[in-house]
Design a protein around this motif. Structure first.
Motif, PDB file in Angstrom:
ATOM      1  N   MET A   1       6.118 -10.568  -6.857  1.00 54.41           N
ATOM      2  CA  MET A   1       4.559 -10.862  -6.693  1.00 54.41           C
ATOM      3  C   MET A   1       3.870  -9.760  -6.084  1.00 54.41           C
ATOM      4  O   MET A   1       4.236  -8.813  -5.299  1.00 54.41           O
ATOM      5  N   PRO A   2       2.375  -9.663  -6.110  1.00 51.19           N
ATOM      6  CA  PRO A   2       1.288  -7.845  -5.280  1.00 51.19           C
ATOM      7  C   PRO A   2       1.801  -8.207  -4.461  1.00 51.19           C
ATOM      8  O   PRO A   2       1.477  -8.823  -3.385  1.00 51.19           O
ATOM      9  N   HIS A   3       2.295  -6.980  -3.754  1.00 53.74           N
ATOM     10  CA  HIS A   3       2.748  -6.525  -2.456  1.00 53.74           C
ATOM     11  C   HIS A   3       1.684  -5.632  -1.450  1.00 53.74           C
ATOM     12  O   HIS A   3       1.513  -5.961  -0.414  1.00 53.74           O
ATOM     13  N   SER A   4       0.959  -4.771  -2.885  1.00 49.06           N
ATOM     14  CA  SER A   4      -0.066  -4.212  -1.563  1.00 49.06           C
ATOM     15  C   SER A   4      -0.997  -5.357  -1.966  1.00 49.06           C
ATOM     16  O   SER A   4      -1.071  -5.908  -1.948  1.00 49.06           O
ATOM     17  N   ALA A   5      -2.171  -4.631  -0.595  1.00 47.45           N
ATOM     18  CA  ALA A   5      -3.700  -5.709  -0.480  1.00 47.45           C
ATOM     19  C   ALA A   5      -4.581  -4.749  -1.456  1.00 47.45           C
ATOM     20  O   ALA A   5      -5.224  -5.866  -2.403  1.00 47.45           O
ATOM     21  N   GLU A   6      -4.079  -3.768  -2.273  1.00 41.44           N
ATOM     22  CA  GLU A   6      -5.101  -3.601  -3.232  1.00 41.44           C
ATOM     23  C   GLU A   6      -4.890  -4.487  -4.502  1.00 41.44           C
ATOM     24  O   GLU A   6      -5.398  -4.571  -5.561  1.00 41.44           O
ATOM     25  N   ASP A   7      -2.828  -4.651  -4.980  1.00 39.17           N
ATOM     26  CA  ASP A   7      -2.355  -5.684  -5.772  1.00 39.17           C
ATOM     27  C   ASP A   7      -3.254  -6.554  -5.522  1.00 39.17           C
ATOM     28  O   ASP A   7      -3.149  -7.741  -6.336  1.00 39.17           O
ATOM     29  N   LYS A   8      -2.709  -7.430  -4.537  1.00 38.69           N
ATOM     30  CA  LYS A   8      -3.016  -8.838  -4.343  1.00 38.69           C
ATOM     31  C   LYS A   8      -4.672  -9.328  -4.437  1.00 38.69           C
ATOM     32  O   LYS A   8      -4.964 -10.213  -5.132  1.00 38.69           O
ATOM     33  N   GLN A   9      -5.194  -8.314  -4.495  1.00 37.64           N
ATOM     34  CA  GLN A   9      -6.797  -7.917  -4.194  1.00 37.64           C
ATOM     35  C   GLN A   9      -7.311  -8.389  -5.859  1.00 37.64           C
ATOM     36  O   GLN A   9      -7.794  -9.152  -6.713  1.00 37.64           O
ATOM     37  N   ARG A  10      -6.542  -7.379  -6.460  1.00 34.17           N
ATOM     38  CA  ARG A  10      -7.030  -7.266  -8.077  1.00 34.17           C
ATOM     39  C   ARG A  10      -6.570  -8.868  -8.932  1.00 34.17           C
ATOM     40  O   ARG A  10      -7.601  -9.206  -9.579  1.00 34.17           O
ATOM     41  N   ALA A  11      -5.005  -9.244  -8.536  1.00 30.60           N
ATOM     42  CA  ALA A  11      -4.867 -10.745  -8.645  1.00 30.60           C
ATOM     43  C   ALA A  11      -5.896 -11.884  -7.985  1.00 30.60           C
ATOM     44  O   ALA A  11      -5.882 -12.180  -9.638  1.00 30.60           O
ATOM     45  N   GLY A  59       5.139  -5.686 -11.799  1.00 32.91           N
ATOM     46  CA  GLY A  59       5.645  -5.399 -10.802  1.00 32.91           C
ATOM     47  C   GLY A  59       7.074  -6.349 -10.316  1.00 32.91           C
ATOM     48  O   GLY A  59       7.826  -5.501 -10.080  1.00 32.91           O
ATOM     49  N   HIS A  60       7.288  -7.012 -10.283  1.00 34.48           N
ATOM     50  CA  HIS A  60       8.464  -7.786 -10.659  1.00 34.48           C
ATOM     51  C   HIS A  60       9.766  -6.938 -11.486  1.00 34.48           C
ATOM     52  O   HIS A  60      11.123  -6.889 -10.172  1.00 34.48           O
ATOM     53  N   VAL A  61       9.764  -6.759 -12.559  1.00 35.60           N
ATOM     54  CA  VAL A  61      10.995  -5.729 -13.112  1.00 35.60           C
ATOM     55  C   VAL A  61      10.743  -4.555 -12.223  1.00 35.60           C
ATOM     56  O   VAL A  61      12.249  -3.969 -12.416  1.00 35.60           O
ATOM     57  N   ARG A  62      10.033  -3.637 -11.867  1.00 29.94           N
ATOM     58  CA  ARG A  62      10.147  -2.378 -10.945  1.00 29.94           C
ATOM     59  C   ARG A  62      10.520  -2.807 -10.127  1.00 29.94           C
ATOM     60  O   ARG A  62      11.570  -1.464  -9.292  1.00 29.94           O
ATOM     61  N   GLU A  63      10.357  -3.895  -9.091  1.00 26.75           N
ATOM     62  CA  GLU A  63      11.044  -4.335  -7.823  1.00 26.75           C
ATOM     63  C   GLU A  63      12.793  -4.982  -8.444  1.00 26.75           C
ATOM     64  O   GLU A  63      12.957  -4.261  -7.267  1.00 26.75           O
ATOM     65  N   ILE A  64      12.642  -5.448  -9.262  1.00 26.70           N
ATOM     66  CA  ILE A  64      14.103  -6.061  -9.094  1.00 26.70           C
ATOM     67  C   ILE A  64      15.364  -3.974  -9.882  1.00 26.70           C
ATOM     68  O   ILE A  64      15.758  -4.589  -9.276  1.00 26.70           O
ATOM     69  N   LEU A  65      14.625  -3.209 -11.080  1.00 21.64           N
ATOM     70  CA  LEU A  65      15.212  -2.219 -11.213  1.00 21.64           C
ATOM     71  C   LEU A  65      14.906  -1.371 -10.038  1.00 21.64           C
ATOM     72  O   LEU A  65      16.124  -0.619  -9.870  1.00 21.64           O
ATOM     73  N   ALA A  66      14.702  -1.258  -9.050  1.00 18.54           N
ATOM     74  CA  ALA A  66      14.744  -0.304  -7.987  1.00 18.54           C
ATOM     75  C   ALA A  66      15.350  -1.074  -6.127  1.00 18.54           C
ATOM     76  O   ALA A  66      15.758   0.154  -5.134  1.00 18.54           O
TER      77      ALA A  66
END
Length: 88
Positions: A1-11, A59-66
């Motif tokens: 799920m997008p977390h930043s305001a910018e990512d949410k707006q883009r989605a 975004g999800h994969v990056r979050e999981i790998l982090a």
């Protein structure tokens, strides 16, 4: 799920575009449009949905790998299931 305001707006922007495409497709079918333009619109919608899903998966994969110290097996399994459904 997008977390930043910018990512949410883009989605949200992408989802609204997809919604508009679906509404245009519905009008075309109700209006008795030719198959070619309807199929072209379907292909455009599919591309839009796949693009949105690819961004969200990225975004999800990056979050999981982090995750520290390491991703849980449950997180890995969930991510693999998402990837499998995306690749169908």
């Amino acid at each position: 799920m997008p977390h930043s305001a910018e990512d949410k707006q883009r989605a949200i922007t992408r989802l609204r575009r997809i919604k508009g495409q679906a509404e245009a497709l519905e009008r075309a079918v109700l209006g008795g449009s030719e198959c070619g333009p309807v199929l072209q619109q379907l292909a455009a919608m599919r591309g839009a949905v796949h693009g949105l899903m690819a961004d969200l998966l990225d975004g999800h994969v990056r979050e999981i790998l982090a995750e520290k110290p390491a991703p849980s097996q449950e997180s890995v399994d969930e991510t693999l299931a998402l990837l499998r459904s995306y690749l169908k």
